[in-house]
Design an enzyme around this catalytic site. Structure first.
Site, PDB file in Angstrom:
ATOM      1  CG  HIS B  67      -8.419 -13.532 -24.147  1.00 55.11           C
ATOM      2  ND1 HIS B  67      -9.692 -14.320 -24.177  1.00 55.11           N
ATOM      3  CD2 HIS B  67      -7.828 -13.754 -25.269  1.00 55.11           C
ATOM      4  CE1 HIS B  67      -9.836 -14.701 -25.280  1.00 55.11           C
ATOM      5  NE2 HIS B  67      -8.614 -14.293 -26.186  1.00 55.11           N
ATOM      6  CB  SER B  84      -0.760 -15.549 -24.564  1.00 59.03           C
ATOM      7  OG  SER B  84      -1.994 -15.590 -24.744  1.00 59.03           O
ATOM      8  CD  GLU B  87      -1.689 -14.741 -29.873  1.00 58.50           C
ATOM      9  OE1 GLU B  87      -2.215 -15.400 -30.729  1.00 58.50           O
ATOM     10  OE2 GLU B  87      -2.086 -14.296 -28.967  1.00 58.50           O
ATOM     11  CD  GLN B  88       0.844 -10.826 -23.403  1.00 60.39           C
ATOM     12  OE1 GLN B  88       1.509  -9.945 -22.530  1.00 60.39           O
ATOM     13  NE2 GLN B  88      -0.369 -11.272 -22.787  1.00 60.39           N
ATOM     14  CG  PHE B 119      -7.419  -3.514 -22.936  1.00 58.18           C
ATOM     15  CD1 PHE B 119      -8.324  -2.916 -23.682  1.00 58.18           C
ATOM     16  CD2 PHE B 119      -5.946  -3.731 -23.476  1.00 58.18           C
ATOM     17  CE1 PHE B 119      -8.075  -2.024 -24.836  1.00 58.18           C
ATOM     18  CE2 PHE B 119      -5.817  -3.261 -24.877  1.00 58.18           C
ATOM     19  CZ  PHE B 119      -6.776  -2.239 -25.182  1.00 58.18           C
ATOM     20  CB  VAL B 120      -9.477  -8.858 -25.381  1.00 56.20           C
ATOM     21  CG1 VAL B 120      -8.994  -9.777 -26.284  1.00 56.20           C
ATOM     22  CG2 VAL B 120      -9.425  -9.779 -23.776  1.00 56.20           C
ATOM     23  CB  ILE B 121      -6.081  -5.085 -28.100  1.00 57.93           C
ATOM     24  CG1 ILE B 121      -6.100  -4.355 -29.164  1.00 57.93           C
ATOM     25  CG2 ILE B 121      -4.844  -5.443 -27.308  1.00 57.93           C
ATOM     26  CD1 ILE B 121      -5.467  -2.973 -29.313  1.00 57.93           C
ATOM     27  CB  CYS B 122      -5.622  -8.553 -32.618  1.00 57.70           C
ATOM     28  SG  CYS B 122      -4.679  -9.546 -33.617  1.00 57.70           S
ATOM     29  CB  ALA B 123      -0.581  -8.444 -29.042  1.00 58.14           C
TER      30      ALA B 123
END
Lengths: 175, 175
Positions: B67, B84, B87-88, B119-123
């Site tokens: 990621h 991505s 999402e971002q 650091f992975v988070i569901c944006a």
């Protein structure tokens, strides 16, 4: 590159260089990144093989499925990865007659239908006659045996791809 | 597409469509191909989650490493995957001040140094304030807890990507 340079690569460079040593499965390189520093190219290979062996069976099947057919549609369209292109050429698959291409494609289709994954063989260690022979005999194997055989070939392909990348003076080039 | 059409796809089409539901890890889609026909989009998601959970720990770390950083170098260069990028943007990361970008990048670097993965988070389920807050608090967790937390976020990201692809009338869009 020298193994010391490999060990100094940041993650992005590492994936750029090693991401395709298992065809289309950069997750394998991503997984073994944790084992740096590597002693030599053999250790890189060993960690990748260990990771592959520890995958659930669906994952090992997925690795086989990520490989293109030999002399298949993608080859005809020029859409192979650079690595596969070189390897298929080395096996003499760039100089097939239309009849040979048709024969291989027919056998590939049969094989894929029977096992749910494509026929995988290390093309650099097999000329076209050996590949045709392999297709003919391996199709008689059990699914379990072919999954194991295909993965063994994937590991050979991976090793030769690694040797193309990493300096390996004094290291056996044959597994 | 309707799930019936998914079930009729050949392997190449399936990978083209679903190859990036786990970022840069087409092996996950390749692995679950064996479970067709799928009842609905939830089953596709469940099989992928099961596969991810059965990976060796190095594989789950590898998924996180695949990621990109939020508001990171690749975003700045326009090199994110389409998924991505969207999402971002949805999280408001396209409208950060230079100071906010510097702050996030600094915290991302700290996080990555500490855990060996980003650091992975569901944006799409977190706006920029929640993301900054998450970075601040999650960095205090243990590596084991963060591996688990990151993978839980990967599964949410995957579910939303699947819902973008497959028709899902009557199916919960929230996990």
């Amino acid at each position: 590159v020298h193994i010391n340079n490999v060990n100094e690569m940041d993650y992005e460079s590492f994936i750029e260089v090693f991401g395709n040593v298992i065809e289309h499965c950069s997750l394998c390189a991503a997984a073994v990144w944790r084992y740096r520093p590597f002693k030599d190219v053999r250790q890189v290979h060993e960690e990748i093989c260990k990771f592959v062996d520890e995958l659930p069976e669906a994952g090992r099947e997925g690795i086989l499925r990520s490989h293109p057919d030999l002399a298949g549609r993608l080859a005809g369209l020029g859409l192979l990865t650079d690595e596969s292109k070189r390897e298929q050429a080395a096996a003499g698959l760039g100089h097939l007659t239309p009849e040979e291409i048709a024969r291989i494609q027919e056998m590939n289709a049969q094989y894929r239908k029977q096992f749910g994954f494509p026929f995988v063989i290390c093309a650099r260690q097999n000329k076209k006659e050996a590949i045709l022979e392999g297709l003919k005999t391996r199709i008689k194997n059990s699914p379990q045996a072919e999954l194991a055989k295909g993965i063994a070939e994937v590991k050979k392909i991976c090793y030769l791809r690694l040797l193309d990348i990493v300096e390996h003076e004094g290291i056996e080039s044959r597994l």
